[in-house]
Enzyme design. Sequence first.
Site, short mmCIF file in Angstrom:
data_model
loop_
_atom_site.label_atom_id
_atom_site.label_comp_id
_atom_site.label_asym_id
_atom_site.label_seq_id
_atom_site.Cartn_x
_atom_site.Cartn_y
_atom_site.Cartn_z
CE LYS A 93 13.49 0.29 55.76
NZ LYS A 93 12.82 0.38 57.05
CE1 TYR A 114 -7.71 17.74 34.87
CE2 TYR A 114 -5.52 17.00 35.52
CZ TYR A 114 -6.68 16.83 34.78
OH TYR A 114 -6.80 15.74 33.95
#
Length: 376
Positions: A35, A268
């Site tokens: 899955k 940043y």
Amino acid sequence: MQSSRIYLSRSAFSHNIALFRKLIGSKTKFTAIIKSNAYGHGLLATASIALDAGADYLGVNSLEEAVSIRRVFAKATILIMGSIPNLKERQAELADENYWVMVSRVEEMEILAKLSPTPKIHLKVDTGMSRLGIPFQNAEVLAKEIAEKKLPLSGIATHFASTEDFTEHSYSMLQLGRFQDTIDTFAKHGFIDLICHCASSASAMLFSEARMDLVRVGISLYGLWPSLETKLSLSLMKKDVGMLKPALSWKTQIQHIQNLNPGTFVGYGSTFKTTHETRLAVVPVGYYEGLDRKLSNHGYMLIRGERAKILGRICMNMSMLDITHISDAKIGDDVVILGKSGNEVISADDHATWTGTINYEVVTKILGSFPRIIED
């Protein structure tokens, strides 16, 4: 060109399946749980490898995943474990005798029973997870109702809530007892040949009585341990299941190199400032690609067998690495995000430790569009 390549080791998958085959014996079937894009490893690539390595069944969460597999593997038996929204509207897609559909309500059974061909219906029992399934306390009433309505039932299942999280397993044993009582209750109402299953990776390793008719192996199919507690439990119980082999490597390349003076900010927010002359490499992988932003300023990647620290904040599509000590590093060199380079290894467990999460999340969120390359 893709910014990353994901390599899958066929031999590692085969090794991990063989470990479980030896553990569970010949009477218990092996379900490869693939899955969520096979926990980030690639749905169709992993399905192919798992079937070739001898998996009896494939397990998915959604009908969409099952349909994708069915287009390629016409006869594979697929266990659909998650709930299916708008079940009535999707009946045509579910008319497949090699689908095993897990349900939590009698109404779902009634819808599926009308299909031709009819998928195999597996009833989920909530024994203490408080998620999907009929409450175990209602087993008597529901078994009687299902029998009276003559609804087809092929299997019965439950899921353990805390096996991976503790070395003390009284709650798991309580759940197992509730599940066995439910099986007995259904047997009294004529359901005597049900396929019974409850064990995932950890419980399949730890509890022989939980292996039943099949095991649903997810995280350990990929060579990753369910948890440190699982390892400790096995040790305390004096059980040796062997060593798992991670099946995935994640690589990128150096995109840019520059030299920075002392006192230069990186990234940043200017969260890193150089204290000496620094050689910096930029790689085209960031949080969009699945790299956890919490690795900023303290995670590592591997270049030429050396660890290169992540400097500054991880960006959406880029990260910066300190390669001052790797003098021969150049643009185009391979960078290992997960896997081995020389004698160094960075694992999904390392990432999980550095970011305060679990190895499941580390691999599952790797960007699905990256090519999955199967190696021997």
